[in-house]
Motif scaffolding. Structure first.
Motif, PDB file in Angstrom:
ATOM      1  N   ALA A 255     -93.369  -5.212  -4.836  1.00 39.20           N
ATOM      2  CA  ALA A 255     -92.983  -6.466  -5.337  1.00 39.20           C
ATOM      3  C   ALA A 255     -91.923  -6.989  -4.601  1.00 39.20           C
ATOM      4  O   ALA A 255     -91.813  -8.267  -4.774  1.00 39.20           O
ATOM      5  N   ASN A 256     -90.865  -6.301  -4.236  1.00 38.47           N
ATOM      6  CA  ASN A 256     -89.620  -6.633  -3.527  1.00 38.47           C
ATOM      7  C   ASN A 256     -89.839  -6.881  -2.039  1.00 38.47           C
ATOM      8  O   ASN A 256     -88.855  -7.026  -1.170  1.00 38.47           O
ATOM      9  N   SER A 257     -90.931  -6.715  -1.551  1.00 38.45           N
ATOM     10  CA  SER A 257     -91.171  -6.793  -0.297  1.00 38.45           C
ATOM     11  C   SER A 257     -91.582  -8.377   0.486  1.00 38.45           C
ATOM     12  O   SER A 257     -91.960  -9.083  -0.549  1.00 38.45           O
ATOM     13  N   ARG A 258     -91.433  -8.514   1.454  1.00 34.49           N
ATOM     14  CA  ARG A 258     -91.578  -9.776   2.060  1.00 34.49           C
ATOM     15  C   ARG A 258     -93.157 -10.094   2.415  1.00 34.49           C
ATOM     16  O   ARG A 258     -93.766  -9.078   2.951  1.00 34.49           O
ATOM     17  N   PRO A 259     -93.646 -11.139   1.994  1.00 36.89           N
ATOM     18  CA  PRO A 259     -94.977 -11.553   2.740  1.00 36.89           C
ATOM     19  C   PRO A 259     -95.049 -11.710   4.167  1.00 36.89           C
ATOM     20  O   PRO A 259     -93.987 -12.193   4.623  1.00 36.89           O
ATOM     21  N   PRO A 260     -96.181 -11.403   4.886  1.00 36.61           N
ATOM     22  CA  PRO A 260     -96.162 -11.509   6.009  1.00 36.61           C
ATOM     23  C   PRO A 260     -95.750 -12.847   6.387  1.00 36.61           C
ATOM     24  O   PRO A 260     -96.313 -13.841   5.904  1.00 36.61           O
TER      25      PRO A 260
END
Length: 326
Positions: free
Chosen positions: A55-60
């Motif tokens: 949930a804290n990751s960046r979207p591609p």
């Protein structure tokens, strides 16, 4: 969302988004080096089930850190303004923009995706944008300022969903100095004039203390007739110098009526606002509230709004919904 179903099933109905509305897998609207991790909203939500840190990751195709430079492939000559993606209530940058972000990046845009409003108990589950919208608008102001410093751009374009498509960025434009820093706001399924939440708005108000504690104050602020919306919409829907595109869906059961998202242009600048209904352009698209950000047709219409010169370069595809989910 799948990993939140037991704890937040009610949130899905109350927080201006449909956590299970879905379309079948569909490719990004443009080719290029950035590819979605998930072609459907269900896939992105399942990823957060397997790893809440996602949930804290960046979207591609996008940065979430505004201090980082544009990703490789951004064509600043063709697209000098960075695009800032703004997720909706109880969503996050990763699950909201897994298809939109790489499509924009592959079209040459410098893309950033903000996470904001992570307050209250639901934030541990990855559900953001639940805090007071006034505070979230201040977060966006800080974020946009940093993007402008990082990129050297004079203005940004904003692309948002639900709360992030209307109430929050418009609060920023009106009260936080954003109008001088934004060229265009493209809103997918916004609730600019509030939502009855398919008739649940009155229930929300009746249990307001519980709603604020469990869901967060941002939910009630979006219910039709709220004091927040009265202040936001007083004096007109728009700000001078900003262009607005609204894309609504007739299958929206969270923003009700779906026409609540439409904006009125000022009399002296009727071209400032473009209101579109997805099904008027692509009748075979049954995307609902959350699924709209995964619709290839909505992605193409967003690209058209950002760059009107590309209009007419694509064809609609049919997208199935999953009734009766919102």
């Amino acid at each position: 969302m799948p990993h939140r179903f037991g704890a937040t099933a009610v949130v899905a109905a109350l927080c201006s988004l449909a956590l299970f509305a879905a379309a079948p897998p569909a490719p990004a609207a443009t080719g290029g080096g950035h590819r979605p991790d998930h072609d459907s909203v269900v896939g992105a939500l399942a990823a957060t089930l397997l790893s809440p840190a996602t949930a804290n990751s960046r979207p591609p195709g996008a940065n979430t850190d505004p201090a980082k430079p544009c990703l490789p492939g951004a064509d600043r000559h063709a697209h000098p303004r960075p695009v800032v993606l703004i997720h909706g209530t109880a969503e996050n940058a990763y699950d909201n923009w897994n298809v939109m972000a790489p499509a924009l990046a592959n079209a040459g845009y410098c893309v950033y995706a903000v996470n904001y409003g992570a307050t209250g108990p639901l934030s541990a589950l990855g559900a953001k944008a639940t805090g007071p919208i006034e505070d979230s608008a201040k977060e966006l102001a800080t974020y946009v300022d940093r993007v402008l410093r990082t990129t050297g751009a004079r203005k940004v374009d904003l692309v948002g969903h639900s709360q992030g498509a209307g109430p929050m960025p418009r609060q920023y434009l009106k009260f936080e100095g954003g109008a001088a820093k934004v060229h265009r706001l493209v809103g997918l399924a916004p609730d600019n004039h509030g939502t009855t939440v398919s008739g649940l708005g009155a229930v929300l108000r009746t249990v307001a203390p519980v709603t604020d504690t469990v869901v967060g104050p941002g939910a009630l602020e979006q219910v039709t007739g709220s004091r927040f919306l009265a202040a936001l919409n007083a004096g007109g829907d728009t700000r001078p110098g900003v262009r607005y595109t609204v894309l609504a869906t007739t299958y929206d059961k969270v923003v009700t009526p779906y026409t609540s998202g439409f904006l009125s242009a000022p009399a002296d600048d009727p071209g400032a606002v473009t209101n579109l209904t997805l099904q008027d352009v692509c009748p075979g698209d049954a995307s609902g509230h959350l699924a709209i950000s995964y619709s290839p047709n909505a992605v193409n219409l967003t690209l058209d709004a950002l760059d009107p010169a590309r209009r007419g370069t694509w064809s609609c595809v049919n997208v199935l919904g999953i009734p009766p989910l919102p």
